[in-house]
Design a protein around this motif. Structure first.
Motif, PDB file in Angstrom:
ATOM      1  N   MET A 132      -3.544   5.744   3.664  1.00 22.13           N
ATOM      2  CA  MET A 132      -2.400   5.270   2.978  1.00 22.13           C
ATOM      3  C   MET A 132      -1.245   5.453   4.061  1.00 22.13           C
ATOM      4  O   MET A 132      -0.528   4.488   4.177  1.00 22.13           O
ATOM      5  CB  MET A 132      -1.814   6.052   1.796  1.00 22.13           C
ATOM      6  CG  MET A 132      -2.822   5.975   0.580  1.00 22.13           C
ATOM      7  SD  MET A 132      -2.502   7.130  -0.666  1.00 22.13           S
ATOM      8  CE  MET A 132      -2.157   5.957  -2.024  1.00 22.13           C
ATOM      9  N   VAL A 133      -1.068   6.311   4.580  1.00 27.93           N
ATOM     10  CA  VAL A 133      -0.008   6.611   5.768  1.00 27.93           C
ATOM     11  C   VAL A 133      -0.312   5.549   6.909  1.00 27.93           C
ATOM     12  O   VAL A 133       0.761   4.913   7.360  1.00 27.93           O
ATOM     13  CB  VAL A 133       0.076   8.213   6.206  1.00 27.93           C
ATOM     14  CG1 VAL A 133       0.777   8.159   7.518  1.00 27.93           C
ATOM     15  CG2 VAL A 133       0.280   9.067   5.160  1.00 27.93           C
ATOM     16  N   THR A 134      -1.475   5.234   7.252  1.00 24.57           N
ATOM     17  CA  THR A 134      -1.807   4.419   8.292  1.00 24.57           C
ATOM     18  C   THR A 134      -1.337   2.800   7.914  1.00 24.57           C
ATOM     19  O   THR A 134      -0.597   2.274   8.496  1.00 24.57           O
ATOM     20  CB  THR A 134      -3.159   4.300   8.758  1.00 24.57           C
ATOM     21  OG1 THR A 134      -3.398   5.546   9.070  1.00 24.57           O
ATOM     22  CG2 THR A 134      -3.529   3.174   9.827  1.00 24.57           C
ATOM     23  N   LEU A 135      -1.704   2.700   6.377  1.00 27.09           N
ATOM     24  CA  LEU A 135      -1.290   1.277   5.972  1.00 27.09           C
ATOM     25  C   LEU A 135       0.346   1.177   5.906  1.00 27.09           C
ATOM     26  O   LEU A 135       0.984   0.272   6.091  1.00 27.09           O
ATOM     27  CB  LEU A 135      -1.817   1.090   4.587  1.00 27.09           C
ATOM     28  CG  LEU A 135      -3.225   0.601   4.642  1.00 27.09           C
ATOM     29  CD1 LEU A 135      -3.700   0.719   3.437  1.00 27.09           C
ATOM     30  CD2 LEU A 135      -3.317  -0.557   5.380  1.00 27.09           C
ATOM     31  N   VAL A 136       1.038   2.438   5.483  1.00 27.23           N
ATOM     32  CA  VAL A 136       2.510   2.337   5.257  1.00 27.23           C
ATOM     33  C   VAL A 136       3.066   2.143   6.822  1.00 27.23           C
ATOM     34  O   VAL A 136       4.138   1.395   7.043  1.00 27.23           O
ATOM     35  CB  VAL A 136       3.199   3.526   4.854  1.00 27.23           C
ATOM     36  CG1 VAL A 136       4.633   3.674   4.840  1.00 27.23           C
ATOM     37  CG2 VAL A 136       2.701   3.714   3.338  1.00 27.23           C
ATOM     38  N   SER A 137       2.479   2.725   7.798  1.00 26.20           N
ATOM     39  CA  SER A 137       2.922   2.794   9.227  1.00 26.20           C
ATOM     40  C   SER A 137       2.922   1.206   9.797  1.00 26.20           C
ATOM     41  O   SER A 137       3.747   0.744  10.341  1.00 26.20           O
ATOM     42  CB  SER A 137       2.187   3.341  10.141  1.00 26.20           C
ATOM     43  OG  SER A 137       2.539   4.667   9.783  1.00 26.20           O
ATOM     44  N   GLU A 138       1.503   0.617   9.537  1.00 24.89           N
ATOM     45  CA  GLU A 138       1.305  -0.651   9.575  1.00 24.89           C
ATOM     46  C   GLU A 138       2.264  -1.814   8.799  1.00 24.89           C
ATOM     47  O   GLU A 138       2.914  -2.815   9.572  1.00 24.89           O
ATOM     48  CB  GLU A 138       0.052  -1.321   9.232  1.00 24.89           C
ATOM     49  CG  GLU A 138      -1.058  -0.624  10.351  1.00 24.89           C
ATOM     50  CD  GLU A 138      -2.434  -1.100   9.757  1.00 24.89           C
ATOM     51  OE1 GLU A 138      -2.716  -2.047   9.136  1.00 24.89           O
ATOM     52  OE2 GLU A 138      -3.351  -0.065  10.144  1.00 24.89           O
ATOM     53  N   ARG A 188       7.144  -5.278   8.762  1.00 27.27           N
ATOM     54  CA  ARG A 188       8.434  -5.785   8.372  1.00 27.27           C
ATOM     55  C   ARG A 188       9.335  -5.634   9.196  1.00 27.27           C
ATOM     56  O   ARG A 188      10.523  -6.317   9.006  1.00 27.27           O
ATOM     57  CB  ARG A 188       8.646  -4.813   7.071  1.00 27.27           C
ATOM     58  CG  ARG A 188       7.763  -4.965   5.800  1.00 27.27           C
ATOM     59  CD  ARG A 188       8.122  -5.767   5.001  1.00 27.27           C
ATOM     60  NE  ARG A 188       9.347  -5.492   4.301  1.00 27.27           N
ATOM     61  CZ  ARG A 188       9.534  -6.074   3.022  1.00 27.27           C
ATOM     62  NH1 ARG A 188       8.705  -6.877   2.526  1.00 27.27           N
ATOM     63  NH2 ARG A 188      10.990  -5.702   2.633  1.00 27.27           N
ATOM     64  N   SER A 189       9.325  -4.849  10.372  1.00 27.52           N
ATOM     65  CA  SER A 189      10.443  -4.814  11.449  1.00 27.52           C
ATOM     66  C   SER A 189      10.320  -5.881  12.293  1.00 27.52           C
ATOM     67  O   SER A 189      10.554  -6.133  13.415  1.00 27.52           O
ATOM     68  CB  SER A 189      10.428  -3.634  11.981  1.00 27.52           C
ATOM     69  OG  SER A 189       9.179  -3.358  12.650  1.00 27.52           O
TER      70      SER A 189
END
Length: 194
Positions: free
Chosen positions: A170-176, A181-182
């Motif tokens: 989940m954390v990896t997906l949020v980082s991606e 988005r940036s």
């Protein structure tokens, strides 16, 4: 001679237990005194009314929330990873205080205090990811993790969760997602994950 300071904590612990285990209506002054092993006079020495006990519990929640906020913002694994890992109910003192406070929803001060805790979490997550929508998604993921860990229907007949969340993924997906988005530029994901 006044009761020892530990008696105040025993009263709050008893109030918390009664709220969590039996609900707000069961947490009367008499019941709390019995559960804490103090006389009603001893209870009233520390909390002259039920409203004073509610405020004492909310003060405890604020103190524990401040400790949690400091830990989250300093977590080596990052804010998002810390938030998601701790969103899985672990029966910590902070977890129990939060659950007890949710049982006090009929009190405006409890609703406001719980909303304040939620705002602090959101602010920390939003600062870490730099995106309002991604922060909202992380908050909802945390809510889902908490529900899955604590809801009786979330357990299969074997007594284990129907699915196990992989917080690392989940954390990896949020980082991606933050990177995408940036604009794909190298974002500082150190605050998302360590």
């Amino acid at each position: 001679m006044p009761p020892p300071p530990a008696a105040r904590d025993r009263v709050l612990d008893a109030f918390e237990r009664l709220l969590v285990d039996r609900g707000e209506r069961a947490a009367t002054l008499d019941a709390v005194a019995r559960e804490a092993g103090v006389s009603k006079g001893g209870l009233i020495y520390h909390f002259p009314s039920r409203d004073a006990m509610v405020e004492g519990l909310l003060d405890r929640m604020h103190a524990r929330a401040a400790q949690d906020d400091a830990l989250m913002r300093a977590a080596p694994e990052g804010v998002v990873a810390y938030f998601l890992r701790t969103s899985q109910f672990a029966d910590t003192p902070f977890d129990r205080t939060l659950v007890a406070a949710t049982r006090l929803r009929s009190h405006a001060s409890a609703r406001e205090a719980l909303a304040g805790v939620q705002r602090h979490w959101y602010d920390a997550v939003q600062t870490a990811v730099g995106d309002r929508t991604v922060a909202q998604m992380v908050m909802l993921m945390g809510d889902g993790l908490y529900y899955n860990a604590s809801a009786p229907d979330a357990l299969a007949s074997t007594g284990t969760p129907q699915y196990q969340a992989n917080v690392d993924e989940m954390v990896t997906l949020v980082s991606e997602l933050v990177r995408l988005r940036s604009g794909g530029a190298g974002s500082d994901s150190g605050s998302v994950s360590g």
